[in-house]
Structure formats: structure tokens, C-alpha cells
Motif scaffolding. Structure first.
Motif, short mmCIF file in Angstrom:
data_model
loop_
_atom_site.label_atom_id
_atom_site.label_comp_id
_atom_site.label_asym_id
_atom_site.label_seq_id
_atom_site.Cartn_x
_atom_site.Cartn_y
_atom_site.Cartn_z
N ILE A 163 0.84 -1.20 0.00
CA ILE A 163 0.00 0.00 0.00
C ILE A 163 0.87 1.25 0.00
CG2 ILE A 163 -1.79 1.29 1.23
CD1 ILE A 163 -2.82 -1.33 0.18
N GLU A 164 1.93 1.23 0.80
CA GLU A 164 2.80 2.40 0.89
C GLU A 164 3.51 2.67 -0.43
OE1 GLU A 164 6.31 4.23 3.81
OE2 GLU A 164 5.52 2.19 4.13
N LYS A 165 3.92 1.61 -1.12
CA LYS A 165 4.57 1.78 -2.42
C LYS A 165 3.62 2.41 -3.43
CE LYS A 165 7.82 -2.08 -1.95
NZ LYS A 165 8.18 -3.45 -2.43
N ILE A 166 2.35 1.98 -3.40
CA ILE A 166 1.35 2.54 -4.31
C ILE A 166 1.14 4.02 -4.02
CG2 ILE A 166 -1.10 2.50 -4.92
CD1 ILE A 166 0.38 0.21 -6.18
N ILE A 167 1.02 4.36 -2.74
CA ILE A 167 0.80 5.76 -2.35
C ILE A 167 1.99 6.63 -2.74
CG2 ILE A 167 0.46 7.33 -0.40
CD1 ILE A 167 -1.18 5.15 0.95
N ASN A 168 3.20 6.07 -2.60
CA ASN A 168 4.41 6.84 -2.97
C ASN A 168 4.43 7.18 -4.45
OD1 ASN A 168 5.46 6.91 -0.39
ND2 ASN A 168 6.61 5.01 -0.63
N LYS A 169 3.83 6.32 -5.27
CA LYS A 169 3.84 6.54 -6.72
C LYS A 169 2.75 7.50 -7.19
CE LYS A 169 5.80 2.01 -7.89
NZ LYS A 169 5.54 0.70 -8.59
N LEU A 170 1.80 7.81 -6.31
CA LEU A 170 0.74 8.74 -6.69
C LEU A 170 1.30 10.14 -6.85
CD1 LEU A 170 -2.14 7.67 -4.24
CD2 LEU A 170 -1.98 7.15 -6.68
N SER A 186 -9.63 8.97 -3.18
CA SER A 186 -8.24 8.50 -3.17
C SER A 186 -8.11 7.04 -2.73
CB SER A 186 -7.40 9.39 -2.26
OG SER A 186 -7.41 10.72 -2.72
N PHE A 187 -8.94 6.62 -1.76
CA PHE A 187 -8.84 5.24 -1.27
C PHE A 187 -9.21 4.23 -2.36
CE2 PHE A 187 -9.81 7.25 3.03
CZ PHE A 187 -8.48 7.26 3.39
N SER A 188 -10.23 4.54 -3.16
CA SER A 188 -10.62 3.61 -4.22
C SER A 188 -9.56 3.57 -5.33
CB SER A 188 -11.98 3.99 -4.80
OG SER A 188 -11.93 5.22 -5.48
N ILE A 189 -8.84 4.68 -5.53
CA ILE A 189 -7.76 4.70 -6.52
C ILE A 189 -6.61 3.79 -6.06
CG2 ILE A 189 -5.97 6.17 -7.53
CD1 ILE A 189 -8.04 8.42 -7.62
N VAL A 190 -6.31 3.81 -4.77
CA VAL A 190 -5.27 2.92 -4.23
C VAL A 190 -5.70 1.46 -4.40
CG1 VAL A 190 -4.08 2.20 -2.12
CG2 VAL A 190 -4.41 4.63 -2.60
N PHE A 191 -6.97 1.18 -4.08
CA PHE A 191 -7.52 -0.18 -4.24
C PHE A 191 -7.41 -0.61 -5.71
CE2 PHE A 191 -10.90 -3.03 -2.17
CZ PHE A 191 -10.65 -4.07 -3.04
N GLU A 192 -7.77 0.27 -6.61
CA GLU A 192 -7.74 -0.03 -8.04
C GLU A 192 -6.33 -0.36 -8.51
OE1 GLU A 192 -7.89 2.81 -11.89
OE2 GLU A 192 -9.67 2.94 -10.61
N LYS A 193 -5.34 0.37 -8.00
CA LYS A 193 -3.95 0.14 -8.43
C LYS A 193 -3.41 -1.18 -7.87
CE LYS A 193 -2.70 4.91 -9.40
NZ LYS A 193 -2.53 4.62 -10.85
N ILE A 194 -3.87 -1.58 -6.68
CA ILE A 194 -3.47 -2.89 -6.13
C ILE A 194 -4.01 -4.01 -7.02
CG2 ILE A 194 -3.88 -4.49 -4.23
CD1 ILE A 194 -1.80 -2.50 -3.49
N VAL A 195 -5.28 -3.89 -7.42
CA VAL A 195 -5.89 -4.89 -8.31
C VAL A 195 -5.16 -4.93 -9.64
CG1 VAL A 195 -7.98 -5.47 -9.60
CG2 VAL A 195 -8.16 -4.75 -7.22
N LEU A 196 -4.89 -3.77 -10.21
CA LEU A 196 -4.19 -3.69 -11.50
C LEU A 196 -2.81 -4.33 -11.42
CD1 LEU A 196 -4.03 -2.58 -14.41
CD2 LEU A 196 -3.11 -0.47 -13.44
N GLN A 197 -2.12 -4.08 -10.34
CA GLN A 197 -0.77 -4.63 -10.14
C GLN A 197 -0.79 -6.15 -10.14
OE1 GLN A 197 1.22 -4.22 -6.16
NE2 GLN A 197 2.62 -2.89 -7.28
N GLN A 198 -1.75 -6.75 -9.42
CA GLN A 198 -1.83 -8.21 -9.36
C GLN A 198 -2.28 -8.81 -10.68
OE1 GLN A 198 -3.80 -9.86 -5.96
NE2 GLN A 198 -2.95 -8.37 -4.52
N LEU A 199 -3.22 -8.15 -11.34
CA LEU A 199 -3.72 -8.66 -12.62
C LEU A 199 -2.64 -8.62 -13.69
CD1 LEU A 199 -6.17 -9.72 -14.17
CD2 LEU A 199 -6.82 -7.33 -14.62
N LEU A 200 -1.89 -7.52 -13.77
CA LEU A 200 -0.81 -7.42 -14.76
C LEU A 200 0.29 -8.44 -14.50
CD1 LEU A 200 -0.39 -3.56 -15.25
CD2 LEU A 200 -1.36 -5.22 -16.86
N LEU A 201 0.57 -8.69 -13.22
CA LEU A 201 1.58 -9.69 -12.87
C LEU A 201 1.17 -11.07 -13.36
CD1 LEU A 201 4.22 -10.34 -11.35
CD2 LEU A 201 2.83 -10.72 -9.29
N TYR A 202 -0.10 -11.43 -13.17
CA TYR A 202 -0.62 -12.72 -13.63
C TYR A 202 -0.54 -12.83 -15.15
CZ TYR A 202 -4.05 -16.30 -14.86
OH TYR A 202 -4.68 -17.39 -15.41
#
Length: 300
Positions: free
Chosen positions: A195-202, A273-289
């Protein structure tokens, strides 16, 4: 799921409003003007007016040529005087960026407030009915109904296009890319560090959604919210339920051009902002797969 997120959001907003209460402040507008009009320019302006009057009175070719020549020199002097005044104003200002914006706003036609107000007036006239005068809430309701139902209207495709899509869906490739995946996709638990890494990139933007929480604020308090936010996201992954209040968005109609018909507007959604962080976590896992199983075309 919703109970936990609502509790987290309420505690966050209560702390935010307690720390930064709304204070009403009277804004003082200082009149801005560049002092570029010298005594010489005033004398030249009077002389130019006299030449113009003489030119109109006599309608003489020599007088017209004399006025045109003097007017051309006068305009160049005015332009140079303004340029020197602007350069001096910016150079001597402590905040040069603010000084530059003062000059831009002072230019004729630079302000868009009147234009925006005129657009609102035109909208009210456009959507006015014979029975009741339109208000902003009526216009907002019209936009809402249009944007909500537009998806249903797009489903009414021509028969030829429906057949083409049906044929495309029934095609079966011998090397189906989904069959080539070694495993099925599933969400894995995230951590506060993720979560912290995602927030740092915002980007540290100060714009915000309905809950008035900006990316800039999120970065300031990240150490306090990463753990509860990761717990909520993991609970959402486990239960398959997305928090209702993360679905809220401010929807604004953006005019694409042309007339003021509803079809010439497209909606843009400003998420919290919270939903944007959630969205980026989902995107990160989906792209990795997709990347690990080579499911993405190299040209995508």
C-alpha cells in the motif's frame, strides 16, 4: 466489509476535520495594473488623435499617409512600453510565478468565468420546458438520466453488427491463450508495504473526490493508514465484496464541442483516493498474472 470500511473512513474524516476545521476568510482583491503609460505616450496619443481628425476632415492622401506612418510608430512604442513594464514587474517581484499569472489574468479575454456563466445560462435555456423553468438541479438530473441510460441504448446494435459479434464470439482457436495459462487467477493478500509503495507513486495532486481527501494528504498520513487499508482490501479480496462508499464518485459532464445537446457531453468520474489505491493494487496483481503466463500480446 462495509462496516469496517465505514468505520475506518469515519474515524479518518473525524480526525481530518478536527485537525483542519473550516475557517471562513474574507478574500481581499488587490487591483492589479501595469504602469506603462508615460507622459511621452500621453502626448503621442493626443497627437495621433489630432492627425486622425485631420485625416477624416480633409480626406487628403498626404494626411492619410502621415497618420498611417505615425500610427504604426505609435503602436510599436506602446508594445515596447508594455514589454518593458512587464519585464520590470516580474523581475522585481518576490513571487515571479504569481506575478506572471497576474499579468496573464489581466489580459483582455483571459478570464473564463463569464464564459462559464454564459454556458450555464445557455444550458438552462436549452433544457427549459414550457411548464417549469429549468434550474441547475433539473439540468443535473437530465445529465444523470442520460449518462445512466446511455449504456442500454448502445446495446441496440444493428442486426449486421450483432451477427458479426456473434460470429466472433463463437470462434475457437486451437491455441486458446486462456488454456495456455498454468494457473487460474486469484487475488493474493496485500501488505501495508504494498500500500505504501502505491501511495508513494501517486502524484501529489491537491484535487480530491467527494470525501475531500487528496493524494497530497494521503502521502502525509500514509504511515497511519497503510495497515488498516491493507486489512480492508484483503477482506474485500476474501469476501468478493467491494465497499459501497468506494463506489461513490463526482461525475462531471465535459462538453466535447458543438451544440449544447446531451449527446455532445461525456462524463468524467472523480474517484476518492482510497478507491484509486484499491484499483492500483488490483491492477498490479492482474498485470503480474498476465505477464507471468504470457497472456498479453507483445504489441499490447
Amino acid at each position: 466489509m462495509d462496516t469496517n470500511y465505514n468505520s475506518f473512513l469515519s474515524n479518518f474524516l473525524n480526525s481530518f476535520h478536527a485537525s483542519f476545521p473550516i475557517v471562513s476568510k474574507q478574500q481581499i482583491f488587490r487591483e492589479f495594473s501595469l504602469k506603462w503609460i508615460t507622459q511621452g505616450i500621453i502626448i503621442s496619443s493626443k497627437h495621433r488623435r489630432n492627425l486622425y481628425a485631420k485625416c477624416k476632415e480633409t480626406n487628403n492622401i498626404k494626411s492619410i499617409q502621415e497618420y498611417n506612418t505615425y500610427n504604426s510608430i505609435y503602436k510599436k512604442v506602446i508594445k515596447k512600453a508594455k514589454q518593458l513594464a512587464i519585464d520590470g514587474y516580474v523581475r522585481n517581484s518576490v513571487n515571479k510565478c504569481r506575478a506572471a499569472w497576474n499579468i496573464i489574468r489581466n489580459e483582455p479575454g483571459a478570464g473564463s468565468k463569464k464564459h462559464d456563466e454564459q454556458n450555464i445560462e445557455d444550458l438552462l435555456k436549452e433544457f427549459d420546458t414550457e411548464n417549469a423553468k429549468s434550474t441547475l438541479s433539473n439540468v443535473a438530473e437530465l445529465f444523470n438520466n442520460y449518462f445512466v441510460n446511455i449504456a442500454e441504448k448502445t446495446r441496440d446494435l444493428p442486426p449486421s453488427l450483432k451477427n458479426a459479434l456473434h460470429n466472433l464470439n463463437t470462434l475457437k482457436s486451437p491455441n486458446n491463450i486462456l488454456d495456455s495459462a498454468d494457473t487460474y487467477f486469484s487475488f493474493h493478500l496485500t501488505s501495508p508495504q504494498d500500500i505504501e509503495k502505491i501511495i508513494n507513486k501517486l502524484k501529489p495532486k491537491r484535487s480530491c473526490g467527494w470525501n475531500q481527501i487528496s493524494h497530497f494528504l494521503l502521502k502525509q498520513v500514509k504511515t497511519n493508514i497503510c495497515e488498516p487499508l491493507s486489512f480492508i482490501i484483503n477482506q474485500s479480496f476474501s469476501t468478493g465484496v467491494f465497499p459501497d462508499r468506494m463506489k461513490y464518485a463526482i461525475v462531471k459532464p465535459l462538453h466535447k464541442g458543438g451544440s449544447l445537446e446531451l449527446k455532445n457531453y461525456r462524463p468524467i468520474s472523480i474517484l476518492c483516493s482510497f478507491s484509486i489505491v484499491f484499483e492500483k493494487i488490483v491492477l498490479q496483481q492482474l498485470l503480474l498474472y498476465l505477464d507471468q503466463n504470457h497472456l498479453l500480446n507483445p504489441h499490447q
